[in-house]
Motif scaffolding. Structure first.
Motif, PDB file in Angstrom:
ATOM      1  N   ALA A  68       0.823  -1.212   0.000  1.00 55.25           N
ATOM      2  CA  ALA A  68       0.000   0.000   0.000  1.00 55.25           C
ATOM      3  C   ALA A  68       0.859   1.265   0.000  1.00 55.25           C
ATOM      4  N   ARG A 253      -7.950  -4.059   7.163  1.00 53.23           N
ATOM      5  CA  ARG A 253      -6.793  -3.539   6.425  1.00 53.23           C
ATOM      6  C   ARG A 253      -7.091  -2.197   5.754  1.00 53.23           C
ATOM      7  N   PRO A 254      -8.205  -2.040   5.019  1.00 44.64           N
ATOM      8  CA  PRO A 254      -8.485  -0.728   4.428  1.00 44.64           C
ATOM      9  C   PRO A 254      -8.614   0.387   5.463  1.00 44.64           C
ATOM     10  N   LYS A 255      -9.155   0.073   6.621  1.00 44.36           N
ATOM     11  CA  LYS A 255      -9.285   1.090   7.663  1.00 44.36           C
ATOM     12  C   LYS A 255      -7.915   1.551   8.148  1.00 44.36           C
ATOM     13  N   ILE A 257      -5.017   1.378   6.479  1.00 45.51           N
ATOM     14  CA  ILE A 257      -4.344   2.114   5.406  1.00 45.51           C
ATOM     15  C   ILE A 257      -4.943   3.502   5.240  1.00 45.51           C
ATOM     16  N   ALA A 258      -6.257   3.626   5.308  1.00 42.09           N
ATOM     17  CA  ALA A 258      -6.902   4.943   5.163  1.00 42.09           C
ATOM     18  C   ALA A 258      -6.491   5.876   6.300  1.00 42.09           C
ATOM     19  N   PHE A 259      -6.368   5.345   7.514  1.00 44.56           N
ATOM     20  CA  PHE A 259      -5.935   6.154   8.651  1.00 44.56           C
ATOM     21  C   PHE A 259      -4.527   6.707   8.423  1.00 44.56           C
ATOM     22  N   GLU A 261      -2.965   7.036   5.479  1.00 39.24           N
ATOM     23  CA  GLU A 261      -2.982   7.943   4.335  1.00 39.24           C
ATOM     24  C   GLU A 261      -3.507   9.332   4.713  1.00 39.24           C
ATOM     25  N   GLU A 262      -4.497   9.361   5.585  1.00 39.86           N
ATOM     26  CA  GLU A 262      -5.068  10.641   5.988  1.00 39.86           C
ATOM     27  C   GLU A 262      -4.091  11.497   6.770  1.00 39.86           C
TER      28      GLU A 262
END
Length: 264
Positions: A68, A253-255, A257-259, A261-262
């Protein structure tokens, strides 16, 4: 099983980079092929009840985040009975300092740069990472007094687990040091943003630990996202990070990675 089916494409791995003395004083580094001077760095601490565990079990976690676009360092640390608390947290601080130095000096095979730093852990590793994030004397003693963390991610972590009831943990945490082992005791307004994930089917670490830490951080004026996932048990909180064969809630996993990235 997870590691056997984990892809080796798109990133490089350097094993056993020295940060401290002894057999457990090394870390593994996972670097995305397209990493640059702004790529975020995650230092991940595995669990094992403070008396077991190895970085060799977690290539699936390194690949998960490296794929990612995130640099990942996974250190070993000394465990009981070789040491008691707080030695494994002190090892963690030394590992973080070594990773930060490597990032700042361009020793990761990518340009030196800001490399926003995140701490992450599962189970006992989340307690270690949580203390590093909140009890700032550990990082200060390791030479990172001015280090600003971009965020902390805790998976099924014990943050508020007194009184101790199991004899094994009473041996790991001497009585006069137990209050200092609780991340909730060190929350201030300066706490980094947090993502605290746990499962409501966890019978190893009560998800109330995540709620307690999140409530304390928010009461102090900080940011804490507490996500208690239905049907997820203790191991699935981390095995769900795998990309090839995720075991558990595929939303975790998406949660994570999004955290990152933000906040990077």
């Amino acid at each position: 099983m997870l590691n056997a089916v984990t892809s080796s494409a798109g990133y490089s791995v350097t094993n056993d980079i020295r940060y401290g003395a002894g057999d457990r004083g090394t870390y593994d580094l996972y670097v995305p092929d397209d990493a640059d001077g702004q790529t975020p760095v995650v230092v991940f601490f595995y669990g094992g009840g403070w008396d077991s565990g190895s970085k060799d079990i977690y290539p699936f976690l390194g690949q998960s985040l490296a794929s990612a676009g995130i640099i990942v360092a996974i250190p070993d640390y000394r465990i009981y009975p070789e040491v008691q608390f707080p030695a494994f947290v002190e090892d963690g601080a030394k590992a973080v300092a070594a990773v930060v130095t490597a990032a700042r000096e361009g020793e990761m095979g990518v340009p030196a740069g800001s490399h926003p730093l995140f701490l992450m852990g599962h189970s006992a590793g989340a307690e270690i990472a949580g203390l590093l994030a909140l009890d700032r004397h550990y990082l200060a003693d390791a030479g990172l007094a001015s280090m600003r963390l971009a965020g902390f991610v805790g998976l099924a972590g014990p943050y508020d687990f007194l009184p101790l009831t199991e004899e094994r943990y009473k041996r790991v945490f001497p009585p006069n040091r137990r209050q200092a082992s609780q991340p909730v005791n060190f929350v201030t307004a300066a706490a980094p943003p947090m993502l605290l994930i746990a499962g409501d089917a966890d019978t190893t670490v009560d998800p109330a630990n995540s709620r307690s830490l999140g409530d304390k951080v928010r009461a102090a004026g900080g940011k804490a996202i507490v996500d208690i996932r239905p049907g997820v048990d203790h191991i699935e909180a981390v095995s769900a990070m795998a990309t090839a064969l995720p075991i558990g809630d595929r939303a975790i996993r998406p949660k994570v990675i999004a955290f990152i990235e933000e906040l990077k």
